[in-house]
Design a protein around this motif. Structure first.
Motif, PDB file in Angstrom:
ATOM      1  N   GLU A 167      33.969  16.922  29.789  1.00 24.01           N
ATOM      2  CA  GLU A 167      33.981  17.381  31.176  1.00 24.01           C
ATOM      3  C   GLU A 167      34.816  18.647  31.359  1.00 24.01           C
ATOM      4  O   GLU A 167      34.610  19.411  32.302  1.00 24.01           O
ATOM      5  CB  GLU A 167      34.485  16.280  32.119  1.00 24.01           C
ATOM      6  N   SER A 168      35.768  18.879  30.418  1.00 22.20           N
ATOM      7  CA  SER A 168      36.563  20.097  30.517  1.00 22.20           C
ATOM      8  C   SER A 168      35.768  21.318  30.084  1.00 22.20           C
ATOM      9  O   SER A 168      36.109  22.441  30.421  1.00 22.20           O
ATOM     10  CB  SER A 168      37.833  19.982  29.662  1.00 22.20           C
ATOM     11  N   LYS A 169      34.692  21.083  29.312  1.00 21.52           N
ATOM     12  CA  LYS A 169      33.880  22.194  28.849  1.00 21.52           C
ATOM     13  C   LYS A 169      32.860  22.640  29.889  1.00 21.52           C
ATOM     14  O   LYS A 169      32.340  23.751  29.820  1.00 21.52           O
ATOM     15  CB  LYS A 169      33.179  21.814  27.544  1.00 21.52           C
ATOM     16  N   ALA A 170      32.560  21.770  30.832  1.00 20.71           N
ATOM     17  CA  ALA A 170      31.592  22.096  31.880  1.00 20.71           C
ATOM     18  C   ALA A 170      32.336  22.716  33.052  1.00 20.71           C
ATOM     19  O   ALA A 170      32.566  22.091  34.083  1.00 20.71           O
ATOM     20  CB  ALA A 170      30.840  20.834  32.308  1.00 20.71           C
ATOM     21  N   LEU A 171      32.714  23.982  32.877  1.00 17.56           N
ATOM     22  CA  LEU A 171      33.596  24.623  33.847  1.00 17.56           C
ATOM     23  C   LEU A 171      32.810  25.463  34.846  1.00 17.56           C
ATOM     24  O   LEU A 171      31.851  26.141  34.483  1.00 17.56           O
ATOM     25  CB  LEU A 171      34.602  25.528  33.113  1.00 17.56           C
ATOM     26  N   ALA A 172      33.239  25.410  36.088  1.00 19.39           N
ATOM     27  CA  ALA A 172      32.721  26.318  37.110  1.00 19.39           C
ATOM     28  C   ALA A 172      33.780  27.398  37.315  1.00 19.39           C
ATOM     29  O   ALA A 172      34.836  27.150  37.902  1.00 19.39           O
ATOM     30  CB  ALA A 172      32.455  25.567  38.409  1.00 19.39           C
ATOM     31  N   ILE A 173      33.523  28.596  36.794  1.00 22.20           N
ATOM     32  CA  ILE A 173      34.522  29.660  36.792  1.00 22.20           C
ATOM     33  C   ILE A 173      34.209  30.655  37.894  1.00 22.20           C
ATOM     34  O   ILE A 173      33.074  31.109  38.046  1.00 22.20           O
ATOM     35  CB  ILE A 173      34.545  30.375  35.428  1.00 22.20           C
ATOM     36  N   ALA A 174      35.222  30.970  38.659  1.00 23.13           N
ATOM     37  CA  ALA A 174      35.094  31.962  39.724  1.00 23.13           C
ATOM     38  C   ALA A 174      36.362  32.789  39.749  1.00 23.13           C
ATOM     39  O   ALA A 174      37.329  32.512  39.031  1.00 23.13           O
ATOM     40  CB  ALA A 174      34.868  31.268  41.068  1.00 23.13           C
ATOM     41  N   ALA A 175      36.360  33.819  40.566  1.00 25.09           N
ATOM     42  CA  ALA A 175      37.574  34.617  40.726  1.00 25.09           C
ATOM     43  C   ALA A 175      38.717  33.713  41.161  1.00 25.09           C
ATOM     44  O   ALA A 175      38.521  32.778  41.953  1.00 25.09           O
ATOM     45  CB  ALA A 175      37.344  35.716  41.762  1.00 25.09           C
ATOM     46  N   GLU A 176      39.898  33.952  40.635  1.00 21.25           N
ATOM     47  CA  GLU A 176      41.123  33.200  40.901  1.00 21.25           C
ATOM     48  C   GLU A 176      41.155  31.843  40.215  1.00 21.25           C
ATOM     49  O   GLU A 176      41.967  30.976  40.560  1.00 21.25           O
ATOM     50  CB  GLU A 176      41.364  33.022  42.425  1.00 21.25           C
ATOM     51  N   SER A 177      40.275  31.612  39.235  1.00 16.53           N
ATOM     52  CA  SER A 177      40.309  30.367  38.466  1.00 16.53           C
ATOM     53  C   SER A 177      41.496  30.368  37.510  1.00 16.53           C
ATOM     54  O   SER A 177      41.976  31.422  37.095  1.00 16.53           O
ATOM     55  CB  SER A 177      39.018  30.198  37.658  1.00 16.53           C
ATOM     56  N   PRO A 178      41.965  29.185  37.121  1.00 14.09           N
ATOM     57  CA  PRO A 178      43.015  29.089  36.103  1.00 14.09           C
ATOM     58  C   PRO A 178      42.503  29.553  34.743  1.00 14.09           C
ATOM     59  O   PRO A 178      41.301  29.747  34.547  1.00 14.09           O
ATOM     60  CB  PRO A 178      43.367  27.590  36.092  1.00 14.09           C
ATOM     61  N   PRO A 179      43.392  29.698  33.750  1.00 15.51           N
ATOM     62  CA  PRO A 179      43.007  30.189  32.426  1.00 15.51           C
ATOM     63  C   PRO A 179      41.990  29.287  31.729  1.00 15.51           C
ATOM     64  O   PRO A 179      42.013  28.068  31.887  1.00 15.51           O
ATOM     65  CB  PRO A 179      44.333  30.224  31.664  1.00 15.51           C
ATOM     66  N   VAL A 180      41.145  29.926  30.934  1.00 17.47           N
ATOM     67  CA  VAL A 180      40.069  29.223  30.238  1.00 17.47           C
ATOM     68  C   VAL A 180      40.000  29.710  28.791  1.00 17.47           C
ATOM     69  O   VAL A 180      40.179  30.898  28.507  1.00 17.47           O
ATOM     70  CB  VAL A 180      38.712  29.476  30.934  1.00 17.47           C
ATOM     71  N   PHE A 181      39.750  28.773  27.875  1.00 17.55           N
ATOM     72  CA  PHE A 181      39.441  29.120  26.493  1.00 17.55           C
ATOM     73  C   PHE A 181      37.944  29.366  26.368  1.00 17.55           C
ATOM     74  O   PHE A 181      37.133  28.550  26.833  1.00 17.55           O
ATOM     75  CB  PHE A 181      39.850  28.000  25.541  1.00 17.55           C
ATOM     76  N   PHE A 182      37.583  30.487  25.733  1.00 17.00           N
ATOM     77  CA  PHE A 182      36.196  30.787  25.413  1.00 17.00           C
ATOM     78  C   PHE A 182      36.055  30.795  23.891  1.00 17.00           C
ATOM     79  O   PHE A 182      37.006  31.102  23.170  1.00 17.00           O
ATOM     80  CB  PHE A 182      35.787  32.164  25.952  1.00 17.00           C
ATOM     81  N   SER A 183      34.854  30.484  23.421  1.00 14.00           N
ATOM     82  CA  SER A 183      34.637  30.443  21.978  1.00 14.00           C
ATOM     83  C   SER A 183      33.254  30.971  21.634  1.00 14.00           C
ATOM     84  O   SER A 183      32.336  30.952  22.463  1.00 14.00           O
ATOM     85  CB  SER A 183      34.799  29.012  21.450  1.00 14.00           C
ATOM     86  N   GLY A 184      33.124  31.433  20.388  1.00 10.78           N
ATOM     87  CA  GLY A 184      31.840  31.897  19.891  1.00 10.78           C
ATOM     88  C   GLY A 184      31.945  32.151  18.402  1.00 10.78           C
ATOM     89  O   GLY A 184      32.980  31.885  17.773  1.00 10.78           O
ATOM     90  N   THR A 185      30.877  32.665  17.821  1.00 11.35           N
ATOM     91  CA  THR A 185      30.873  32.989  16.397  1.00 11.35           C
ATOM     92  C   THR A 185      30.225  34.354  16.192  1.00 11.35           C
ATOM     93  O   THR A 185      29.461  34.838  17.037  1.00 11.35           O
ATOM     94  CB  THR A 185      30.113  31.946  15.567  1.00 11.35           C
ATOM     95  N   PHE A 186      30.549  34.955  15.045  1.00  9.48           N
ATOM     96  CA  PHE A 186      29.928  36.223  14.659  1.00  9.48           C
ATOM     97  C   PHE A 186      29.833  36.283  13.141  1.00  9.48           C
ATOM     98  O   PHE A 186      30.514  35.543  12.431  1.00  9.48           O
ATOM     99  CB  PHE A 186      30.736  37.412  15.200  1.00  9.48           C
TER     100      PHE A 186
END
Length: 469
Positions: A358-377
């Motif tokens: 449930e922590s991964k299903a984030l609704a992000i908007a301006a003024e949201s608290p910090p978030v970890f993002f991830s990906g690969t390359f």
């Protein structure tokens, strides 16, 4: 040679201490010892040590003259050494702080050559600072206290002849030619050719967890009053202070004696403002709180202070070593008591399996608290046996402020204000022809994805601070 202290005369005059340090070093090393201080009377007087060669830093002309004038103990005299000759200088975070460089400044480069001629032509010695640039990986950058926090950027390249990726620059060629006049012909080997840096096409990062999620925050410390980062046995990173409001509070927020160093203020999960000590006059954040509201103060250590200003022969009050919150938090005239405190050294980003779905299903908007993002390359075609072929400069162009980890290694901070807009990613961190994991902690997210890419050239630029319009 081994140095006894560094610029100690800028800090103190305890010669009992420096003599004791000299004696310890003599018991370990059978090489010449030297001190290194600024080329003025009070720094030389504070830093000199009997029986140890006195060296200076900065301008060799005025520095050598000052040493000859103010150092009279024969046991401290000998070959003239400029122990720190500066190739431009460090960069500091800030919208108005442009990148310092000798590129495009022929008069500055000409001064370097003239100074080398002055020193080497007289048979004296000089050490370039920096000769090989570096990076303040992770949270390891320092700061200078100027009655505000002048925080070093992640790059510690310093305009060096060898840049932070180990490649020669035009300045290297100029200084090499200047030095070559004073050594036997052919004694300086040709440098290896610069290896081209890798390029990584745009790739997307998606949210994997909120910093304030209970699984990421870990154990809390409950106290009536805030405690410092040091009291939490923490050196770097961030500290979160959380208070459940029990009475009406209204007025300007004061986070202890002052901001240490950057305080993001949240009420019920929404950012209300930033109090930032990189400004001589940090912004004020006014609050109107009701019982049941949740007040959070996320405090970032922007860098340990390693130097401070001195004016008119008198020390400005030394920046004390503490980070986090020192003293009481007040709103208006009322002291806020009762805090849950979370230590966030962030030695490593959270593992995906540690984060609740449930922590991964984030609704992000301006003024949201910090978030970890991830990906690969992937970096295809690089020579795995030569990591320099994998070197690149990583950018997160739509990020505001945060940190980047690649394969678990913390590259350092990015900040939209500049002057640094890309991070040196060493090829030793990258796995050639494989998937590489990148994690970004974005402190001020405003969208549900981030873009990143790797470039063969560094990017320098300044942008307005969105928190200080």
């Amino acid at each position: 040679m081994v140095q006894v202290e560094n610029e100690y005369g800028s800090y103190g005059t305890d010669h009992g201490y420096t003599r004791a340090l000299r004696d310890v070093l003599r018991g370990v090393f059978e090489v010449p010892l030297y001190t290194n201080d600024g080329g003025v009377e009070w720094t030389l007087a504070g830093g000199e040590v009997p029986g140890v060669l006195a060296a200076i830093d900065g301008d060799p002309r005025s520095g050598f003259a000052a040493r000859d004038r103010y150092i009279t103990d024969q046991s401290e005299l000998g070959p003239l050494l400029d122990g720190e000759y500066y190739t431009t200088g460090p960069d500091f975070w800030g919208s108005a702080n442009t990148h310092t460089t000798a590129v495009g400044n022929p008069s500055l480069i000409r001064q370097y050559v003239e100074d080398l001629d002055f020193v080497l032509g007289a048979g004296s010695s000089i050490s370039l600072y920096m000769f090989h640039g570096g990076s303040n990986f992770g949270f390891s950058n320092g700061a200078i206290w100027k009655n505000y926090t002048a925080a070093f950027i992640t790059s510690y390249d310093y305009g060096a002849p060898l840049d932070e990726s180990g490649r020669t620059t035009e300045l290297y060629d100029v200084l090499r030619d200047a030095i070559a006049k004073y050594v036997p012909e052919g004694s300086i080997p040709e440098p290896p050719a610069n290896v081209p840096l890798a390029e990584i096409q745009n790739f997307t990062l998606t949210p994997v967890g909120a910093l304030f999620d209970v699984d990421i925050l870990g154990e809390k410390t409950a106290r009536e009053a805030p405690v410092t980062m040091e009291e939490l046995d923490q050196a770097y990173g961030l500290v979160l202070y959380e208070h459940m409001v029990t009475t009406t509070l209204q007025g300007v927020l004061q986070p202890g004696d002052r901001a240490r160093d950057r305080v993001i203020v949240y009420v019920n999960g929404t950012k209300k403002g930033v109090i930032d000590s990189t400004y001589a006059k940090p912004a004020e954040v006014s609050l109107s709180l009701q019982p049941g509201d949740v007040l959070r103060l996320l405090v970032e250590n922007l860098g340990r202070v390693d130097y401070w200003s001195r004016e008119s022969g008198t020390f400005i009050a030394l920046e004390d070593p503490y980070k986090g919150i020192v003293g009481n938090v007040t709103v208006g005239s009322q002291v806020v008591s009762g805090w849950d405190i979370y230590s966030l050294p962030l030695d490593a980003p959270p593992a995906s399996q540690e984060i609740r779905p449930e922590s991964k299903a984030l609704a992000i908007a301006a003024e949201s608290p910090p978030v970890f993002f991830s990906g690969t390359f992937r970096v295809d075609g690089g020579n795995a046996s030569d990591p320099m072929t994998l070197d690149t400069f990583l950018s997160v162009p739509d990020g505001v402020k945060g940190n980047v980890w690649v394969n678990g290694f913390n590259l350092g901070r990015y900040w939209i204000v500049g002057p640094q807009q890309s991070l040196y990613l060493p090829g030793t961190v990258i796995k050639a022809d494989e998937e590489n994991e990148i994690v970004v902690l974005e402190l001020e997210p405003n969208a549900d994805s981030l873009t990143a890419f790797g470039a063969a050239e560094r990017t320098w630029a300044n942008h307005p601070d969105p928190d200080y319009p």
